[in-house]
Design a protein around this motif. Structure first.
Motif, short mmCIF file in Angstrom:
data_model
loop_
_atom_site.label_atom_id
_atom_site.label_comp_id
_atom_site.label_asym_id
_atom_site.label_seq_id
_atom_site.Cartn_x
_atom_site.Cartn_y
_atom_site.Cartn_z
N THR A 1 28.72 9.35 -9.42
CA THR A 1 28.88 8.55 -8.20
C THR A 1 27.60 8.51 -7.38
O THR A 1 27.28 7.50 -6.74
N GLN A 2 26.85 9.60 -7.41
CA GLN A 2 25.60 9.62 -6.67
C GLN A 2 24.47 8.94 -7.44
O GLN A 2 23.46 8.57 -6.85
N GLN A 3 24.64 8.76 -8.73
CA GLN A 3 23.64 8.06 -9.52
C GLN A 3 23.78 6.55 -9.38
O GLN A 3 22.81 5.82 -9.41
N LYS A 4 24.99 6.06 -9.24
CA LYS A 4 25.24 4.64 -9.40
C LYS A 4 25.49 3.91 -8.08
O LYS A 4 25.09 2.77 -7.91
N VAL A 5 26.16 4.57 -7.14
CA VAL A 5 26.66 3.88 -5.95
C VAL A 5 25.65 3.97 -4.82
O VAL A 5 25.11 5.04 -4.53
N ILE A 6 25.41 2.84 -4.14
CA ILE A 6 24.55 2.81 -2.95
C ILE A 6 25.42 2.42 -1.76
O ILE A 6 26.04 1.35 -1.75
N PRO A 7 25.52 3.26 -0.72
CA PRO A 7 26.33 2.92 0.46
C PRO A 7 25.84 1.64 1.13
O PRO A 7 24.66 1.26 1.00
N ALA A 8 26.72 1.00 1.85
CA ALA A 8 26.39 -0.29 2.46
C ALA A 8 25.27 -0.16 3.49
O ALA A 8 24.46 -1.07 3.66
N LEU B 1 17.99 6.63 -10.84
CA LEU B 1 19.02 7.62 -10.51
C LEU B 1 20.22 6.96 -9.83
O LEU B 1 21.36 7.38 -10.02
N ARG B 2 19.96 5.90 -9.05
CA ARG B 2 21.04 5.20 -8.36
C ARG B 2 21.13 3.74 -8.82
O ARG B 2 21.56 2.88 -8.08
N TYR B 3 20.72 3.50 -10.06
CA TYR B 3 20.72 2.13 -10.57
C TYR B 3 22.16 1.66 -10.75
O TYR B 3 23.04 2.40 -11.20
N ASP B 4 22.44 0.41 -10.40
CA ASP B 4 23.79 -0.14 -10.50
C ASP B 4 24.28 -0.09 -11.94
O ASP B 4 23.57 -0.46 -12.88
N ALA B 5 25.53 0.39 -12.12
CA ALA B 5 26.07 0.60 -13.46
C ALA B 5 26.21 -0.71 -14.24
O ALA B 5 26.00 -0.74 -15.45
N VAL B 6 26.56 -1.78 -13.56
CA VAL B 6 26.73 -3.08 -14.24
C VAL B 6 25.39 -3.57 -14.77
O VAL B 6 25.29 -4.08 -15.89
N LYS B 7 24.36 -3.42 -13.95
CA LYS B 7 23.03 -3.85 -14.40
C LYS B 7 22.45 -2.89 -15.44
O LYS B 7 21.73 -3.31 -16.34
N ALA B 8 22.77 -1.62 -15.31
CA ALA B 8 22.18 -0.62 -16.19
C ALA B 8 22.58 -0.81 -17.66
O ALA B 8 21.80 -0.52 -18.57
N SER C 1 20.05 -2.92 -19.27
CA SER C 1 18.65 -2.55 -19.02
C SER C 1 18.20 -1.53 -20.07
O SER C 1 18.92 -0.56 -20.34
N LEU C 2 17.04 -1.75 -20.63
CA LEU C 2 16.56 -0.86 -21.69
C LEU C 2 16.31 0.55 -21.18
O LEU C 2 16.86 1.52 -21.70
N THR C 3 15.50 0.68 -20.14
CA THR C 3 15.12 2.01 -19.66
C THR C 3 16.12 2.60 -18.67
O THR C 3 16.21 3.82 -18.54
N ALA C 4 16.87 1.77 -17.98
CA ALA C 4 17.84 2.29 -17.02
C ALA C 4 19.19 2.57 -17.66
O ALA C 4 19.97 3.36 -17.14
N GLY C 5 19.48 1.93 -18.80
CA GLY C 5 20.79 2.11 -19.42
C GLY C 5 20.76 2.41 -20.90
O GLY C 5 21.24 3.45 -21.34
N SER C 6 20.17 1.53 -21.71
CA SER C 6 20.24 1.67 -23.17
C SER C 6 19.59 2.94 -23.67
O SER C 6 20.06 3.56 -24.64
N LEU C 7 18.49 3.36 -23.04
CA LEU C 7 17.77 4.55 -23.50
C LEU C 7 18.19 5.81 -22.76
O LEU C 7 17.62 6.88 -23.02
#
Length: 381
Positions: A177-184, A217-224, A227-233
């Motif tokens: 939750t702290q990696q993915k979510v950014i408060p408003a 560390l807080r990259y959006d999960a849908v985009k990640a 993403s090659l370096t933020a998600g796939s790797l």
């Protein structure tokens, strides 16, 4: 007294026959006063025969077949040399002992070449959502903050964004939750002044030489997921935790040299990022260099954004898996919409693994719809 000519000739001829049967007698010399051809004097013949019988014999030399002194005597009845046999046995024993010792030492402390050709078998890759994967990430995170180079740079840094001051990094955990979510409101409890307070320029960060950030560390999960370096790797066996980036501030560049944005980046590379087993794939290293160089270039472009125009890499040594690598970037030149940057990748012992240089260009359209200050805040977490 009359002499019978027939009897006189028989005796010399008998003696001549006996002399002919002897082995290679000396040639009989003919007296100078010998009788004319066709007539032989009995007296001269007898004396010549006696001279031949008393002459020394010349023995014939018998040549034996050519044989080498080193050739074996197959039919020899001479007993073998016991000293030579003992020497051969001792040599065989010595060679065996040395070979066994070399094998044992090589198994315990394999040479670099052998460990590359025959790497140790690696464990199977962990599932991303397994407790073992979580424990592995926590262990790597803890090891990262224990590195001397990280401790030294942290003492000169202000943490920005989702960096080490977040509870997830302070406690060595990686809460999804702290990696993915950014408060408003853009604020996270426990975050540092760079995120919840004033900006870096003119704020408290100006007293530090580096800005410490943790990309993705807080990259959006849908985009990640795309993403090659933020998600796939990302994940166990690959990039288990986000890299830690120490980017030089304007004050740091003024006091220690270099340029703003020059950086030191530490990345942990797992066993599942290999080309040859145990050796990190060259394309993976090129990807890391591209992103690290781009970050430094963007600090120095007018709109803080750029695309790769040219990338060159010189691979110096194999990069082993399951280790931290240190990426150091430096700005070479920034002119208009172009920036040239160089990088060196080393292991923790300081061995150069590769060096690289790149040219980045800011698109012409960037200034029309991208805010430079917003882009810089993105760079700083």
């Amino acid at each position: 007294m009359a002499v019978n000519p027939t009897l006189a000739l028989r005796q010399p001829l008998r003696l001549v026959g006996q002399a002919a049967r002897r082995p290679r007698l000396a040639r009989i010399a003919t007296p100078s006063n010998s009788a004319p051809s066709g007539l032989t004097s009995p007296t001269s013949t007898l004396s010549a025969t006696r001279s031949a019988s008393t002459a020394p014999l010349r023995p014939r030399t018998v040549r034996s077949p050519r044989t080498s002194s080193a050739s074996p005597r197959y039919l020899s009845t001479t007993p073998p040399n016991k000293a030579g046999a003992r020497s051969a046995v001792g040599t065989a024993v010595l060679v065996s002992v040395v070979g066994i010792a070399a094998y044992v030492l090589g198994s315990i402390y394999p040479s670099a070449v052998l460990s590359i050709i025959y790497p140790r078998p690696g464990p199977p890759r962990l599932r991303d959502d397994s407790p073992e994967a979580q424990a592995h990430a926590e262990a790597v995170e803890k090891a990262l903050h224990a590195l001397p180079i990280v401790k030294q740079l942290k003492s000169q840094s202000v943490a920005s964004g989702a960096a080490a001051d977040l509870p997830a990094c302070k406690e060595g955990t990686l809460d999804p939750t702290q990696q993915k979510v950014i408060p408003a409101d853009g604020k996270i409890a426990g975050a540092n002044i760079a995120l919840s307070g004033p900006g870096l320029e003119g704020g408290e960060a100006d007293r530090h030489h580096y800005v410490m950030t943790r990309p993705y560390l807080r990259y959006d999960a849908v985009k990640a997921q795309h993403s090659l370096t933020a998600g796939s790797l990302r994940g166990p066996g690959m990039i288990a935790i986000p890299p830690v980036v120490f980017a030089k501030t304007a004050v740091g560049a003024k006091e220690t040299g270099g340029s703003e944005g020059d950086s030191v980046i530490l990345v942990h590379l797992g066993r599942s990022l290999c080309g040859h087993d145990g050796i990190i794939h060259g394309g993976m290293l090129a990807t890391i260099c591209d992103e690290a160089l781009a970050r430094t270039a963007m600090y120095n472009l007018p709109g803080h954004i750029g695309v790769t125009a040219k990338l060159e890499i010189n691979y110096r040594k194999p990069t082993r898996a399951d280790q931290f690598i240190v990426v150091k970037t430096q700005l070479v030149e920034a002119k208009g919409r172009k920036a040239q940057v160089t990088a060196q990748v080393e292991n923790l012992e300081g061995t150069l693994l590769l060096d690289s240089k790149a040219l980045f260009i800011e698109p012409k359209y960037a200034k029309y719809f991208l805010d430079a200050e917003t882009m810089k805040r993105h760079l700083e977490g």
